[in-house]
Design a protein around this motif. Structure first.
Motif, PDB file in Angstrom:
ATOM      1  N   VAL A  22      48.696  -0.835  -6.598  1.00  0.00           N
ATOM      2  CA  VAL A  22      48.720  -2.291  -6.698  1.00  0.00           C
ATOM      3  C   VAL A  22      47.667  -2.734  -7.707  1.00  0.00           C
ATOM      4  CG1 VAL A  22      48.347  -4.430  -5.433  1.00  0.00           C
ATOM      5  CG2 VAL A  22      49.494  -2.513  -4.324  1.00  0.00           C
ATOM      6  N   THR A  23      48.058  -3.581  -8.638  1.00  0.00           N
ATOM      7  CA  THR A  23      47.116  -4.123  -9.603  1.00  0.00           C
ATOM      8  C   THR A  23      46.624  -5.466  -9.101  1.00  0.00           C
ATOM      9  OG1 THR A  23      48.277  -3.040 -11.393  1.00  0.00           O
ATOM     10  CG2 THR A  23      46.784  -4.825 -11.993  1.00  0.00           C
ATOM     11  N   MET A  24      45.330  -5.583  -8.908  1.00  0.00           N
ATOM     12  CA  MET A  24      44.748  -6.811  -8.389  1.00  0.00           C
ATOM     13  C   MET A  24      44.416  -7.755  -9.538  1.00  0.00           C
ATOM     14  SD  MET A  24      44.806  -6.315  -5.184  1.00  0.00           S
ATOM     15  CE  MET A  24      43.949  -7.808  -4.747  1.00  0.00           C
ATOM     16  N   PRO A  25      44.591  -9.059  -9.316  1.00  0.00           N
ATOM     17  CA  PRO A  25      44.190 -10.011 -10.340  1.00  0.00           C
ATOM     18  C   PRO A  25      42.673  -9.968 -10.521  1.00  0.00           C
ATOM     19  CG  PRO A  25      44.804 -11.147  -8.312  1.00  0.00           C
ATOM     20  CD  PRO A  25      45.126  -9.692  -8.125  1.00  0.00           C
ATOM     21  N   ALA A  26      42.232 -10.349 -11.700  1.00  0.00           N
ATOM     22  CA  ALA A  26      40.804 -10.352 -11.987  1.00  0.00           C
ATOM     23  C   ALA A  26      40.100 -11.357 -11.079  1.00  0.00           C
ATOM     24  CB  ALA A  26      40.564 -10.692 -13.447  1.00  0.00           C
ATOM     25  N   THR A  27      39.024 -10.918 -10.431  1.00  0.00           N
ATOM     26  CA  THR A  27      38.196 -11.797  -9.621  1.00  0.00           C
ATOM     27  C   THR A  27      36.752 -11.542  -9.999  1.00  0.00           C
ATOM     28  OG1 THR A  27      37.799 -10.249  -7.810  1.00  0.00           O
ATOM     29  CG2 THR A  27      39.797 -11.590  -7.665  1.00  0.00           C
ATOM     30  N   PRO A  28      35.879 -12.447  -9.591  1.00  0.00           N
ATOM     31  CA  PRO A  28      34.463 -12.232  -9.886  1.00  0.00           C
ATOM     32  C   PRO A  28      33.786 -11.210  -8.973  1.00  0.00           C
ATOM     33  CG  PRO A  28      34.884 -14.513  -9.162  1.00  0.00           C
ATOM     34  CD  PRO A  28      36.164 -13.764  -9.081  1.00  0.00           C
ATOM     35  N   LEU A  29      34.562 -10.513  -8.112  1.00  0.00           N
ATOM     36  CA  LEU A  29      33.965  -9.502  -7.239  1.00  0.00           C
ATOM     37  C   LEU A  29      33.325  -8.423  -8.098  1.00  0.00           C
ATOM     38  CD1 LEU A  29      33.565  -8.503  -4.313  1.00  0.00           C
ATOM     39  CD2 LEU A  29      35.716  -7.256  -4.563  1.00  0.00           C
ATOM     40  N   ASP A  30      32.139  -8.023  -7.724  1.00  0.00           N
ATOM     41  CA  ASP A  30      31.417  -6.968  -8.434  1.00  0.00           C
ATOM     42  C   ASP A  30      32.352  -5.768  -8.600  1.00  0.00           C
ATOM     43  OD1 ASP A  30      29.870  -4.665  -9.001  1.00  0.00           O
ATOM     44  OD2 ASP A  30      28.145  -5.450  -7.924  1.00  0.00           O
ATOM     45  N   PRO A  31      32.567  -5.301  -9.835  1.00  0.00           N
ATOM     46  CA  PRO A  31      33.473  -4.175 -10.071  1.00  0.00           C
ATOM     47  C   PRO A  31      33.092  -2.912  -9.302  1.00  0.00           C
ATOM     48  CG  PRO A  31      32.916  -5.236 -12.146  1.00  0.00           C
ATOM     49  CD  PRO A  31      32.045  -5.855 -11.086  1.00  0.00           C
ATOM     50  N   ALA A  32      31.813  -2.696  -9.072  1.00  0.00           N
ATOM     51  CA  ALA A  32      31.372  -1.522  -8.319  1.00  0.00           C
ATOM     52  C   ALA A  32      31.819  -1.623  -6.861  1.00  0.00           C
ATOM     53  CB  ALA A  32      29.856  -1.376  -8.394  1.00  0.00           C
ATOM     54  N   VAL A  33      31.807  -2.827  -6.309  1.00  0.00           N
ATOM     55  CA  VAL A  33      32.289  -3.043  -4.937  1.00  0.00           C
ATOM     56  C   VAL A  33      33.809  -2.901  -4.912  1.00  0.00           C
ATOM     57  CG1 VAL A  33      32.506  -4.726  -3.067  1.00  0.00           C
ATOM     58  CG2 VAL A  33      30.342  -4.521  -4.316  1.00  0.00           C
ATOM     59  N   ALA A  34      34.476  -3.547  -5.850  1.00  0.00           N
ATOM     60  CA  ALA A  34      35.938  -3.494  -5.913  1.00  0.00           C
ATOM     61  C   ALA A  34      36.446  -2.063  -6.024  1.00  0.00           C
ATOM     62  CB  ALA A  34      36.440  -4.332  -7.085  1.00  0.00           C
ATOM     63  N   ALA A  35      35.734  -1.227  -6.769  1.00  0.00           N
ATOM     64  CA  ALA A  35      36.159   0.156  -6.964  1.00  0.00           C
ATOM     65  C   ALA A  35      36.081   0.971  -5.676  1.00  0.00           C
ATOM     66  CB  ALA A  35      35.305   0.816  -8.044  1.00  0.00           C
ATOM     67  N   ARG A  36      35.247   0.546  -4.731  1.00  0.00           N
ATOM     68  CA  ARG A  36      35.084   1.273  -3.475  1.00  0.00           C
ATOM     69  C   ARG A  36      36.137   0.914  -2.432  1.00  0.00           C
ATOM     70  NH1 ARG A  36      29.215   0.386  -1.439  1.00  0.00           N
ATOM     71  NH2 ARG A  36      29.982   1.801   0.162  1.00  0.00           N
ATOM     72  N   LEU A  37      36.835  -0.195  -2.633  1.00  0.00           N
ATOM     73  CA  LEU A  37      37.788  -0.679  -1.638  1.00  0.00           C
ATOM     74  C   LEU A  37      39.102   0.093  -1.675  1.00  0.00           C
ATOM     75  CD1 LEU A  37      37.399  -4.546  -2.065  1.00  0.00           C
ATOM     76  CD2 LEU A  37      36.400  -3.106  -0.275  1.00  0.00           C
ATOM     77  N   LYS A  38      39.587   0.454  -0.515  1.00  0.00           N
ATOM     78  CA  LYS A  38      40.932   1.028  -0.373  1.00  0.00           C
ATOM     79  C   LYS A  38      41.769  -0.033   0.322  1.00  0.00           C
ATOM     80  CE  LYS A  38      39.509   5.829  -0.183  1.00  0.00           C
ATOM     81  NZ  LYS A  38      39.315   6.987   0.696  1.00  0.00           N
ATOM     82  N   ARG A  39      42.675  -0.628  -0.434  1.00  0.00           N
ATOM     83  CA  ARG A  39      43.455  -1.754   0.042  1.00  0.00           C
ATOM     84  C   ARG A  39      44.819  -1.319   0.566  1.00  0.00           C
ATOM     85  NH1 ARG A  39      41.127  -2.106  -4.620  1.00  0.00           N
ATOM     86  NH2 ARG A  39      39.572  -3.693  -5.082  1.00  0.00           N
ATOM     87  N   THR A  40      45.419  -2.193   1.392  1.00  0.00           N
ATOM     88  CA  THR A  40      46.799  -1.990   1.818  1.00  0.00           C
ATOM     89  C   THR A  40      47.701  -2.215   0.609  1.00  0.00           C
ATOM     90  OG1 THR A  40      47.113  -4.310   2.394  1.00  0.00           O
ATOM     91  CG2 THR A  40      46.292  -2.840   4.149  1.00  0.00           C
ATOM     92  N   ALA A  41      48.981  -1.957   0.770  1.00  0.00           N
ATOM     93  CA  ALA A  41      49.945  -2.149  -0.319  1.00  0.00           C
ATOM     94  C   ALA A  41      49.959  -3.591  -0.820  1.00  0.00           C
ATOM     95  CB  ALA A  41      51.340  -1.741   0.127  1.00  0.00           C
ATOM     96  N   ASP A  42      49.613  -4.542   0.051  1.00  0.00           N
ATOM     97  CA  ASP A  42      49.581  -5.935  -0.386  1.00  0.00           C
ATOM     98  C   ASP A  42      48.189  -6.392  -0.813  1.00  0.00           C
ATOM     99  OD1 ASP A  42      48.800  -5.752   2.254  1.00  0.00           O
ATOM    100  OD2 ASP A  42      50.031  -7.398   2.967  1.00  0.00           O
ATOM    101  N   GLY A  43      47.280  -5.437  -1.050  1.00  0.00           N
ATOM    102  CA  GLY A  43      45.975  -5.748  -1.635  1.00  0.00           C
ATOM    103  C   GLY A  43      44.917  -6.219  -0.662  1.00  0.00           C
ATOM    104  N   LEU A  44      45.096  -5.956   0.632  1.00  0.00           N
ATOM    105  CA  LEU A  44      44.174  -6.464   1.640  1.00  0.00           C
ATOM    106  C   LEU A  44      43.361  -5.352   2.290  1.00  0.00           C
ATOM    107  CD1 LEU A  44      46.649  -8.935   3.366  1.00  0.00           C
ATOM    108  CD2 LEU A  44      44.898  -9.474   1.657  1.00  0.00           C
ATOM    109  N   VAL A  45      42.218  -5.758   2.840  1.00  0.00           N
ATOM    110  CA  VAL A  45      41.343  -4.871   3.599  1.00  0.00           C
ATOM    111  C   VAL A  45      41.059  -5.566   4.930  1.00  0.00           C
ATOM    112  CG1 VAL A  45      39.059  -3.782   3.661  1.00  0.00           C
ATOM    113  CG2 VAL A  45      40.257  -3.999   1.483  1.00  0.00           C
ATOM    114  N   PRO A  46      41.199  -4.846   6.062  1.00  0.00           N
ATOM    115  CA  PRO A  46      40.858  -5.469   7.341  1.00  0.00           C
ATOM    116  C   PRO A  46      39.357  -5.721   7.419  1.00  0.00           C
ATOM    117  CG  PRO A  46      41.452  -3.163   7.660  1.00  0.00           C
ATOM    118  CD  PRO A  46      41.683  -3.477   6.216  1.00  0.00           C
ATOM    119  N   ALA A  47      39.008  -6.877   7.995  1.00  0.00           N
ATOM    120  CA  ALA A  47      37.603  -7.263   8.136  1.00  0.00           C
ATOM    121  C   ALA A  47      37.337  -7.588   9.600  1.00  0.00           C
ATOM    122  CB  ALA A  47      37.298  -8.462   7.249  1.00  0.00           C
TER     123      ALA A  47
END
Length: 119
Positions: free
Chosen positions: A2-27
């Protein structure tokens, strides 16, 4: 992938996330001082960025397909104390100071619907 739209989230944090197919992470929201588990919500990169930068929990509503800041309509605010990513990068733990009920039903937590029987 899944390609995520550009956000201001720190790229180092974004790179660590394993998202669902719809781009989400449970919190998981947890009361910071008692350890009480309050609720589970979903965050994408933008919701996580907003949570980290505003000090208020922002979630992605899968049913409404929109962002919501916990407490904006109910007054039951979650003040963020810390955010941690688990060892696999697929779950967030958000420690909060919960004001009022965490559950949309008015209960303190979303886990007051009753325990399941153990065998």
């Amino acid at each position: 992938m899944v390609t995520m739209p550009a956000t201001p989230l720190d790229p180092a944090v974004a790179a660590r996330l394993k998202r669902t197919a719809d781009g989400l992470v449970p919190a998981i929201a947890q009361q910071y001082d008692t350890g009480e588990v309050l609720m589970l919500g979903w965050m994408d990169d933008e919701a996580l960025h907003r949570t980290l930068t505003t000090g208020r929990c922002t979630y992605w509503s899968r049913s409404r397909q929109e962002y919501w800041v916990k407490g904006d309509t109910s007054g039951h605010v979650q003040h963020v104390k810390s955010v941690a990513l688990d060892c696999d990068g697929d779950t967030l733990l958000v420690k909060v100071d919960q004001v009022g009920a965490a559950c949309h039903t008015g209960d303190r937590t979303c886990f007051e619907a009753g325990s399941l029987p153990l065998r």
